[in-house]
Design an enzyme around this catalytic site. Structure first.
Site, PDB file in Angstrom:
ATOM      1  N   HIS A   1      43.004  17.160  30.563  1.00 18.61           N
ATOM      2  CA  HIS A   1      41.834  17.907  31.032  1.00 18.61           C
ATOM      3  C   HIS A   1      40.911  16.976  31.816  1.00 18.61           C
ATOM      4  CE1 HIS A   1      42.035  21.244  27.858  1.00 18.61           C
ATOM      5  NE2 HIS A   1      42.762  20.318  27.267  1.00 18.61           N
TER       6      HIS A   1
ATOM      7  N   ASP B   1      41.574  25.392  34.878  1.00 21.44           N
ATOM      8  CA  ASP B   1      41.653  25.923  33.515  1.00 21.44           C
ATOM      9  C   ASP B   1      41.085  27.353  33.513  1.00 21.44           C
ATOM     10  OD1 ASP B   1      41.722  24.415  30.444  1.00 21.44           O
ATOM     11  OD2 ASP B   1      40.882  26.435  30.631  1.00 21.44           O
TER      12      ASP B   1
ATOM     13  N   HIS C   1      49.242  18.048  28.817  1.00 22.47           N
ATOM     14  CA  HIS C   1      48.282  18.221  29.912  1.00 22.47           C
ATOM     15  C   HIS C   1      47.066  17.349  29.686  1.00 22.47           C
ATOM     16  CE1 HIS C   1      47.481  21.209  26.790  1.00 22.47           C
ATOM     17  NE2 HIS C   1      46.191  21.036  27.059  1.00 22.47           N
TER      18      HIS C   1
HETATM   19  P1  AMP Z   1      44.582  22.265  24.773  1.00 24.23           P
HETATM   20  O1  AMP Z   1      43.744  22.877  23.697  1.00 24.23           O
HETATM   21  O2  AMP Z   1      44.278  20.825  25.041  1.00 24.23           O
HETATM   22  O3  AMP Z   1      46.050  22.522  24.484  1.00 24.23           O
HETATM   23  O4  AMP Z   1      44.180  22.996  26.109  1.00 24.23           O
HETATM   24  C1  AMP Z   1      44.865  24.080  26.640  1.00 24.23           C
HETATM   25  C2  AMP Z   1      44.034  24.558  27.801  1.00 24.23           C
HETATM   26  O5  AMP Z   1      44.815  25.425  28.582  1.00 24.23           O
HETATM   27  C3  AMP Z   1      42.760  25.301  27.390  1.00 24.23           C
HETATM   28  O6  AMP Z   1      41.635  24.670  27.973  1.00 24.23           O
HETATM   29  C4  AMP Z   1      42.994  26.710  27.954  1.00 24.23           C
HETATM   30  O7  AMP Z   1      41.815  27.305  28.426  1.00 24.23           O
HETATM   31  C5  AMP Z   1      43.985  26.460  29.062  1.00 24.23           C
HETATM   32  N1  AMP Z   1      44.862  27.562  29.406  1.00 24.23           N
HETATM   33  C6  AMP Z   1      45.570  28.340  28.554  1.00 24.23           C
HETATM   34  N2  AMP Z   1      46.317  29.241  29.238  1.00 24.23           N
HETATM   35  C7  AMP Z   1      46.062  29.013  30.554  1.00 24.23           C
HETATM   36  C8  AMP Z   1      46.523  29.617  31.764  1.00 24.23           C
HETATM   37  N3  AMP Z   1      47.399  30.633  31.773  1.00 24.23           N
HETATM   38  N4  AMP Z   1      46.039  29.137  32.936  1.00 24.23           N
HETATM   39  C9  AMP Z   1      45.155  28.118  32.958  1.00 24.23           C
HETATM   40  N5  AMP Z   1      44.685  27.504  31.850  1.00 24.23           N
HETATM   41  C10 AMP Z   1      45.135  27.947  30.663  1.00 24.23           C
END
Ligand code: AMP
Ligand code: ZN
Length: 140
Positions: free
Chosen positions: A102, A31, A100
């Site tokens: 986490h 992340d 996704h």
């Molecule tokens: P969510 O709020 O569950 O949709 O989580 C989305 C996650 O994606 C967050 O923890 C972000 O920090 C992460 N994220 C967003 N863009 C990227 C990226 N380009 N590469 C890696 N992680 C990302």
């Protein structure tokens, strides 16, 4: 694949990511805004917006790889526990609309959040991904 989805762009290699593992169905990467060191995401390669849309086989593949990923995170980050979090739709806090899961290492007594405030330096994420790749033993 959807044109404007950042995770589809990562799957396609059009956007950068620090990859830990991939097979024909799933991709694991660091992340970018970690809530804690070792914060990783597991995604199906096939675009699906959320839990309501994801296919059963893709979901099973994500869940299957969460177990060896938890073991690898414990080894590398020596954490007390691991939070598995999965948000669906904006009302639940979802910010990237490609399904996704986490996995977030946790230590006793530390404050908890799902979203980090700062972007992690690329060198740090690269080093963490390399350490995870060394010990990750995929399921199946
Ligand atoms: P969510 O709020 O569950 O949709 O989580 C989305 C996650 O994606 C967050 O923890 C972000 O920090 C992460 N994220 C967003 N863009 C990227 C990226 N380009 N590469 C890696 N992680 C990302
Ligand atoms: Zn996508």
């Amino acid at each position: 694949m959807t044109e404007d989805c950042i995770f589809c762009a990562i799957v396609a290699g059009r956007a950068p990511a620090h990859r830990v593992f991939e097979d024909e169905r799933v991709l694991i990467f660091m992340d970018l805004f970690p809530a804690h060191a070792g914060h990783t995401l597991i995604i199906p390669k096939q675009h699906a917006t959320d839990l309501f849309e994801v296919g059963a086989e893709d979901l099973a593949a994500v869940v299957a790889q969460s177990k060896p990923l938890a073991a690898a995170l414990e080894r590398v980050f020596d954490c007390d526990g691991i939070a598995v979090i999965q948000l669906n739709r904006a009302a639940a806090g979802q910010t990237v609309f490609h399904y996704h899961m986490h996995l977030i290492p946790r230590n006793a007594g530390e404050p908890f959040g799902v979203h980090g405030k700062r972007q992690a330096p690329a060198e740090r994420l690269a080093e963490q991904a390399a350490r995870l790749r060394e010990v990750f033993e995929p399921a199946g």
